[in-house]
Design an enzyme around this catalytic site. Structure first.
Site, short mmCIF file in Angstrom:
data_model
loop_
_atom_site.label_atom_id
_atom_site.label_comp_id
_atom_site.label_asym_id
_atom_site.label_seq_id
_atom_site.Cartn_x
_atom_site.Cartn_y
_atom_site.Cartn_z
N CYS A 127 -13.99 14.80 13.79
CA CYS A 127 -16.07 13.68 12.63
C CYS A 127 -16.52 13.28 14.24
O CYS A 127 -16.94 13.66 14.41
CB CYS A 127 -15.12 12.54 11.55
SG CYS A 127 -15.97 12.80 10.70
N HIS A 128 -16.32 11.52 13.59
CA HIS A 128 -17.01 10.63 14.52
C HIS A 128 -16.12 10.46 16.34
O HIS A 128 -16.33 9.68 16.74
CB HIS A 128 -17.41 9.53 14.38
CG HIS A 128 -18.99 9.85 13.12
ND1 HIS A 128 -18.25 9.33 11.92
CD2 HIS A 128 -19.36 9.67 13.69
CE1 HIS A 128 -19.77 9.51 11.19
NE2 HIS A 128 -20.76 9.53 12.44
N GLU A 158 -24.14 13.63 9.31
CA GLU A 158 -24.94 11.65 9.34
C GLU A 158 -25.77 12.11 8.17
O GLU A 158 -26.16 11.03 7.85
CB GLU A 158 -25.72 11.61 11.05
CG GLU A 158 -25.39 10.45 11.06
CD GLU A 158 -24.07 9.60 11.12
OE1 GLU A 158 -23.33 9.25 10.19
OE2 GLU A 158 -23.04 10.16 12.50
#
Length: 220
Positions: A127-128, A158
């Site tokens: 993910c991030h 996002e």
């Protein structure tokens, strides 16, 4: 003696004063259970050490009792600066929007990732978490991700969160600019990329399979 995996989590707790953030719980808890279930010893470290903030959104609808052990490991994380890279066989970076703020500029994290890459050790993120890949530059002067096939939280995802306007950069855009081959699938669908010893997952839906692929690569 069990091989050791280093899991690095964010300690950034807000995007703005109105938007709290932190670690996305499932992106840590699911891989943690996968790693320990295969007999690996897990060290949890963070930029500030100590108690890790959890993104409020990641707690919605979650039965926290089922993750009591991984949650307990987030209460007393080690200081990232105290970590010795050569003790670990692999490194894994869970996400949460917090990583966008404290991973990219963290010099110790950059040093660790360069060590793992140049020692041909397994590197994973979901993910991030790949925000940690923005800063590291290899000893040959090239970005860590140049020429690598990977994934992470996409621009489309996002935008869907409505938080894109508050981000210091967009992950897909930034990693592409650094020379990565950023592979996307439709938003919030499970998607994992493996390029040699680099394993990445696109979003929270990808945490379990990213962890499974990480273990598979590590056990080769």
């Amino acid at each position: 003696m069990a091989e050791k995996i280093l899991v690095v989590v964010t300690t950034a707790d807000k995007i703005t004063d109105e938007h709290k953030t932190g670690l996305w719980l499932s992106e840590f808890a699911e891989p943690y259970e996968e790693f320990t279930g295969h007999g690996y010893e897990v060290t949890v470290a963070s930029p500030k050490g100590g108690d890790v903030p959890l993104d409020p959104g990641s707690l919605e609808g979650v039965e926290q009792d089922k993750w009591s052990e991984p949650i307990s490991r987030l209460k007393e994380t080690q200081m990232l600066d105290d970590i010795q890279a050569d003790e670990y066989a692999a490194i894994f970076l869970p996400g949460g929007h917090g990583t966008m703020f404290d991973f990219p500029s963290n010099k110790k994290l950059q040093e660790l990732l360069v060590h793992f890459a140049e020692s041909d050790k397994v590197i994973g993120a979901v993910c991030h978490g790949p925000a940690g890949f923005v800063g590291p530059v290899l000893s040959n002067g090239k970005p860590l991700v140049e020429g690598k096939r990977l994934t992470g939280f996409t621009n489309e995802e996002e935008a869907d969160t409505k938080l894109d306007q508050y981000m210091p950069f967009l992950l897909e855009t930034k990693l592409t600019e650094l020379g990565a081959e950023f592979v996307t699938t439709p938003k919030f669908t499970e998607h994992v990329e493996v390029d040699g010893k680099l394993v990445t997952g696109q979003n929270p839906q990808s945490s379990i399979n990213a962890a499974k692929e990480f273990v598979r690569v590590l056990s080769k």
